[in-house]
Design a protein around this motif. Structure first.
Motif, mmCIF file in Angstrom:
data_model
loop_
_atom_site.group_PDB
_atom_site.id
_atom_site.type_symbol
_atom_site.label_atom_id
_atom_site.label_comp_id
_atom_site.label_asym_id
_atom_site.label_seq_id
_atom_site.Cartn_x
_atom_site.Cartn_y
_atom_site.Cartn_z
ATOM 1 N N PHE A 113 15.609 -1.710 107.153
ATOM 2 C CA PHE A 113 16.091 -2.669 106.155
ATOM 3 C C PHE A 113 15.840 -2.144 104.739
ATOM 4 O O PHE A 113 15.081 -2.742 103.967
ATOM 5 N N PRO A 114 16.457 -1.027 104.366
ATOM 6 C CA PRO A 114 16.208 -0.455 103.033
ATOM 7 C C PRO A 114 16.655 -1.353 101.889
ATOM 8 O O PRO A 114 16.197 -1.177 100.766
ATOM 9 N N ILE A 115 17.521 -2.313 102.180
ATOM 10 C CA ILE A 115 18.012 -3.224 101.138
ATOM 11 C C ILE A 115 16.859 -4.021 100.533
ATOM 12 O O ILE A 115 16.943 -4.497 99.400
ATOM 13 N N TYR A 116 15.758 -4.171 101.273
ATOM 14 C CA TYR A 116 14.594 -4.900 100.780
ATOM 15 C C TYR A 116 13.816 -4.115 99.729
ATOM 16 O O TYR A 116 12.897 -4.659 99.114
ATOM 17 N N THR A 117 14.146 -2.841 99.511
ATOM 18 C CA THR A 117 13.348 -1.989 98.626
ATOM 19 C C THR A 117 14.030 -1.687 97.294
ATOM 20 O O THR A 117 13.559 -0.832 96.544
ATOM 21 N N LEU A 118 15.120 -2.365 96.974
ATOM 22 C CA LEU A 118 15.924 -1.985 95.806
ATOM 23 C C LEU A 118 15.130 -1.983 94.504
ATOM 24 O O LEU A 118 15.296 -1.109 93.664
ATOM 25 N N GLU A 119 14.279 -2.979 94.300
ATOM 26 C CA GLU A 119 13.517 -3.075 93.047
ATOM 27 C C GLU A 119 12.046 -2.764 93.285
ATOM 28 O O GLU A 119 11.164 -3.348 92.654
ATOM 29 N N SER A 120 11.779 -1.835 94.187
ATOM 30 C CA SER A 120 10.401 -1.585 94.609
ATOM 31 C C SER A 120 9.496 -1.117 93.471
ATOM 32 O O SER A 120 8.325 -1.496 93.398
ATOM 33 N N GLY A 121 10.007 -0.287 92.569
ATOM 34 C CA GLY A 121 9.195 0.192 91.459
ATOM 35 C C GLY A 121 8.893 -0.883 90.429
ATOM 36 O O GLY A 121 7.721 -1.165 90.128
ATOM 37 N N LYS A 169 -6.001 15.608 98.565
ATOM 38 C CA LYS A 169 -6.145 16.049 99.950
ATOM 39 C C LYS A 169 -5.646 14.943 100.865
ATOM 40 O O LYS A 169 -6.339 13.954 101.096
ATOM 41 N N LEU A 170 -4.441 15.121 101.355
ATOM 42 C CA LEU A 170 -3.824 14.062 102.147
ATOM 43 C C LEU A 170 -4.573 13.773 103.437
ATOM 44 O O LEU A 170 -4.470 12.679 103.986
ATOM 45 N N SER A 171 -5.348 14.723 103.913
ATOM 46 C CA SER A 171 -6.131 14.483 105.127
ATOM 47 C C SER A 171 -7.212 13.431 104.899
ATOM 48 O O SER A 171 -7.726 12.836 105.855
ATOM 49 N N GLU A 172 -7.555 13.178 103.616
ATOM 50 C CA GLU A 172 -8.577 12.189 103.291
ATOM 51 C C GLU A 172 -7.979 10.857 102.847
ATOM 52 O O GLU A 172 -8.721 9.925 102.512
ATOM 53 N N VAL A 173 -6.658 10.760 102.842
ATOM 54 C CA VAL A 173 -5.976 9.552 102.360
ATOM 55 C C VAL A 173 -5.744 8.583 103.512
ATOM 56 O O VAL A 173 -5.281 8.977 104.584
ATOM 57 N N LYS A 174 -6.057 7.306 103.276
ATOM 58 C CA LYS A 174 -5.871 6.274 104.309
ATOM 59 C C LYS A 174 -4.470 5.663 104.243
ATOM 60 O O LYS A 174 -3.805 5.493 105.262
ATOM 61 N N ASP A 175 -4.025 5.298 103.038
ATOM 62 C CA ASP A 175 -2.738 4.617 102.870
ATOM 63 C C ASP A 175 -1.922 5.275 101.769
ATOM 64 O O ASP A 175 -2.466 5.663 100.725
ATOM 65 N N ILE A 176 -0.626 5.383 102.014
ATOM 66 C CA ILE A 176 0.321 5.783 100.981
ATOM 67 C C ILE A 176 1.303 4.636 100.792
ATOM 68 O O ILE A 176 1.910 4.154 101.760
ATOM 69 N N ILE A 177 1.445 4.175 99.543
ATOM 70 C CA ILE A 177 2.392 3.100 99.223
ATOM 71 C C ILE A 177 3.436 3.690 98.294
ATOM 72 O O ILE A 177 3.104 4.222 97.226
ATOM 73 N N HIS A 178 4.692 3.584 98.696
ATOM 74 C CA HIS A 178 5.754 4.307 97.996
ATOM 75 C C HIS A 178 6.830 3.350 97.479
ATOM 76 O O HIS A 178 7.363 2.531 98.219
ATOM 77 N N GLY A 179 7.105 3.465 96.201
ATOM 78 C CA GLY A 179 8.254 2.792 95.601
ATOM 79 C C GLY A 179 9.229 3.848 95.137
ATOM 80 O O GLY A 179 8.814 4.873 94.591
ATOM 81 N N GLN A 180 10.507 3.616 95.346
ATOM 82 C CA GLN A 180 11.481 4.678 95.070
ATOM 83 C C GLN A 180 12.767 4.106 94.472
ATOM 84 O O GLN A 180 12.983 2.892 94.471
ATOM 85 N N THR A 181 13.573 5.015 93.947
ATOM 86 C CA THR A 181 14.868 4.633 93.388
ATOM 87 C C THR A 181 16.016 5.146 94.249
ATOM 88 O O THR A 181 17.172 5.068 93.838
ATOM 89 N N VAL A 182 15.694 5.691 95.417
ATOM 90 C CA VAL A 182 16.733 6.254 96.282
ATOM 91 C C VAL A 182 17.746 5.182 96.670
ATOM 92 O O VAL A 182 18.962 5.380 96.598
ATOM 93 N N ALA A 183 17.250 4.009 97.086
ATOM 94 C CA ALA A 183 18.142 2.947 97.564
ATOM 95 C C ALA A 183 19.070 2.454 96.457
ATOM 96 O O ALA A 183 20.292 2.412 96.629
ATOM 97 N N ILE A 184 18.493 2.079 95.313
ATOM 98 C CA ILE A 184 19.311 1.514 94.230
ATOM 99 C C ILE A 184 20.253 2.563 93.651
ATOM 100 O O ILE A 184 21.424 2.273 93.358
#
Length: 683
Positions: free
Chosen positions: A250-258, A51-66
């Motif tokens: 600055f999406p370049i900072y997220t390349l190895e986020s996962g 239930k996203l209405s009860e969520v405080k923080d979402i932390i996302h790592g992705q492969t879109v950039a790389i």
């Protein structure tokens, strides 16, 4: 309070939710949707009934950039640079890593020459203006780029790292002409010298910015429509996280986020168990990643390359990144025969689609997963808690072509694939340890990812590592959990070569650190964080005067005086001797000033195992395993039902819904009070 970590991998998207009020963890693993990764993310959220209405923080790592860079599916980018430097992306570096490599090829620039335009201006190396900016040039090149239909512009002027005044003016003039065009200013990403690396970093940021902006906006819209009104954070390559707004710019900072989230998670596990020195090994679906951590402090570098391999120098990216070695070796890596008749594994992979042959989704190539299934190391009926049905016959058929080529049985060939995959993983650990002067026997191995717990016992056996830890969080979703324990973090690096034996060196050192710290604090304040919560660390990249390469040294906080300089010199000699096995009586200089700021994440409480687990409940019977040329019967256990402190003698198989751990002959394993599976060598 609920926090959600989301990690997109090559084959699977992992979601972990932690409810701090109930001290409960909930996870889900769904197949990645490469055509639009947001589809898999939303599907995972729905499947997990979060239930996203009860969520405080979402932390996302992705492969879109790389992936955008690797697949070259980014924006049409224009580059504006100083007159005379138009071909900097073409010239690159004169030196080659391997001067005798006849297959060496320079990487193709991401901006073709007709989109690389020049303006008249020049800043000297000391920051003085030699040639004022010609504003008419800026209008002309902007119009040309508009006519060519560019979707983003990178601005990288010579020596702007030391004085960005002209880059700022160029951006101001462009915005007057076209306020909607995405701009990347090189000095806003990195204040380090080396014009090729800095320019390429700016270009790649511009290249992925529109796609990343659209992707994150889509996530925001989808989640907001489902009632989310909390904070959006993006995982960064430096092991910290920042707001979505920062990641969009600055999406370049997220390349190895996962991958780096897994390293942070491994550090937390090491801290929990009192282990200061660890090697994190992440066996994923398409790659295996390794990172060495000393004193629970990740090694952060700004010398990061995309697509670097034996024959290619790769594309440099000058942003702070946790030092990770990544090789194309994972569960869906394809086994193939090279031109000389040798069996190889990876780097090409079947990925999420079509996947391993055994999954029955149309895959015809033999993969590492298929080989593990045929040998019996993996469940031969189902994986992922029954979500993936396995067809052993399809795996055997895929391996049969390779077996016929070598005139071997399918089992012998499958075991050969397993051994090669394990050797590849061993090599990844060698690269971060032995090759850099560290003895892997002095470290504990923290293994996670779908394939990591399978690779780890073979790695430990080969390199004589005494202890393996399979974390209490299901290994297959561990990196997503790592995001939940990551801090908010920003790093700033500035090149300003300073010999520390010069008369005014102390005042320069204090000035540069103070300048970077002030900038760092302003970034946190702009993101609505309290100044009192910011913890700042200092580092200096130093070398003997006249050397090419540097070593990183921890610098004490506060005002630096003569006494502190003596301590800095001592630390430099110590680090240099550790890495290069010698020290000199020569002048020393600081090349790069580096400050790091973090805001600590909320504490994550770990509960001891409760309930009535029993070994009888955990036992799943015996499985026929092909190992070292023979069939053996190995005991199979379900990790979820193992009682703490029960010792399992190898050989054995320990399964959980997301991964499978192997315990080889001569190794012992047990579950600790928190649910970590500890595997030790018998000696």
């Amino acid at each position: 309070m609920i926090r959600v970590g989301i990690d997109i991998g090559g084959a699977f998207t992992d979601i972990v939710a932690y409810d701090s009020d109930k001290e409960s963890i909930h996870w889900v693993k769904v197949e990645t949707t490469p055509e639009d990764p947001s589809i898999g993310v939303v599907r995972g959220i729905d499947e997990a009934n979060i239930k996203l209405s009860e969520v405080k923080d979402i932390i996302h790592g992705q492969t879109v950039a790389i992936n955008t860079i690797i697949e070259r599916k980014g924006a049409k980018v224009g580059l504006i640079t100083t007159k005379g430097f138009r071909d900097i992306l073409e010239i690159q570096r004169a030196n080659r890593r391997d001067m005798y490599n006849f297959k060496y090829k320079k990487p193709v620039p991401f901006v073709p020459r007709y989109l690389r335009l020049e303006v008249r201006e020049r800043i000297k190396a000391n920051g003085e203006i030699l040639v004022p900016l010609n504003e008419l040039d800026v209008y002309e090149v902007t119009k040309k780029l508009e006519n060519e239909g560019v979707e983003a512009i990178a601005i990288s002027l010579i020596n702007s790292y030391i004085n960005p005044i002209h880059e700022l003016k160029v951006a101001e003039l462009i915005k007057k002409l076209n306020p909607n065009i995405p701009l990347t200013l090189s000095h806003e990403i990195t204040r380090e010298w080396r014009e090729y690396e800095r320019t390429n970093t700016a270009v790649l940021n511009a290249y992925i910015m529109p796609k990343m902006y659209n992707y994150l906006n889509k996530i925001i819209n989808e989640f907001n429509n489902r009632g989310f009104n909390g904070n959006y954070f993006a995982m960064l390559s430096n092991g910290g996280m920042a707001t979505f707004d920062f990641a969009m710019k600055f999406p370049i900072y997220t390349l190895e986020s996962g991958p780096v989230a897994g390293v942070i998670g491994a550090i937390k596990v090491g801290e929990m168990l009192g282990l200061n020195n660890i090697i994190a090994i992440d066996g994923g679906s398409t790659t295996t990643k390794a990172s060495l951590v000393r004193d629970l402090e990740p090694s952060i570098t700004t010398d990061y390359y995309i697509n670097r391999d034996r024959y290619n120098p790769g594309y440099p990216v000058k942003v702070p990144t946790i030092d990770i070695v990544e090789i194309g070796n994972g569960g869906t890596s394809i086994a193939w025969i090279d031109d000389t008749g040798n069996l190889k594994v990876g780097p090409k992979a079947a990925g999420a689609s079509p996947g391993p042959a055994a999954y029955g989704k149309g895959g015809k190539n033999a993969t590492v997963t298929d080989a593990y299934i045929v040998c019996g190391f993996l469940n031969q009926e189902e994986l992922l808690g029954g979500k993936i049905k396995v067809n052993k016959k399809l795996a055997e058929d895929a391996i049969a072509d390779l077996a016929n080529y070598y005139r071997l049985s399918v089992e012998e060939t499958a075991y050969g694939i397993v051994k090669i995959a394990n050797d590849n993983a061993v090599n990844a650990v060698r690269l971060v340890s032995i090759q850099r002067g560290y003895d892997p026997r002095d470290f504990s191995l923290v293994a996670y990812g779908g394939a990591g717990p399978m690779f780890a016992p073979f790695i430990a056996d080969e390199l004589e590592i005494k202890t393996i830890i399979i974390p209490f969080i299901p290994a297959g979703v561990f990196s997503a959990w790592g995001m939940l324990v990551s801090d908010i973090r920003h790093d700033l690096v500035m090149s300003f070569p300073t010999r520390i034996d010069r008369e005014n060196s102390i005042s320069i050192i204090n000035e540069k650190f103070n300048e970077l710290e002030s900038k760092l604090i302003s970034i946190f304040v702009s993101e609505k964080f309290d100044v009192k919560d910011i913890i700042i660390s200092r580092y200096a990249e130093m070398r003997y005067y006249g050397q090419e390469h540097t070593v990183k040294v921890n610098i004490m906080p506060g005002i630096i005086g003569d006494k502190e300089i003596e301590e800095i010199i001592r630390r430099f000699h110590e680090v240099h001797e550790l890495i290069y096995a010698f020290k000199l009586d020569s002048p020393i200089e600081i090349v790069n000033f580096h400050v790091s700021g973090i805001v600590r994440a909320k504490n994550f409480s770990v509960k001891k195992i409760s309930g009535f687990n029993s070994i009888d409940k955990a036992k799943r019977g015996k499985r026929k395993v092909y190992y070292n040329g023979n069939y053996e019967n190995w005991e199979v256990y379900d990790k979820r039902f193992l009682p703490p402190n029960y010792i399992i003698e190898g050989p054995a198989i320990v399964e959980d819904p997301t991964s499978t751990a192997l315990v080889l002959e001569g190794q012992k394993s047990m579950l600790d009070d928190y649910g970590n599976l500890i595997i030790k060598r018998g000696d």
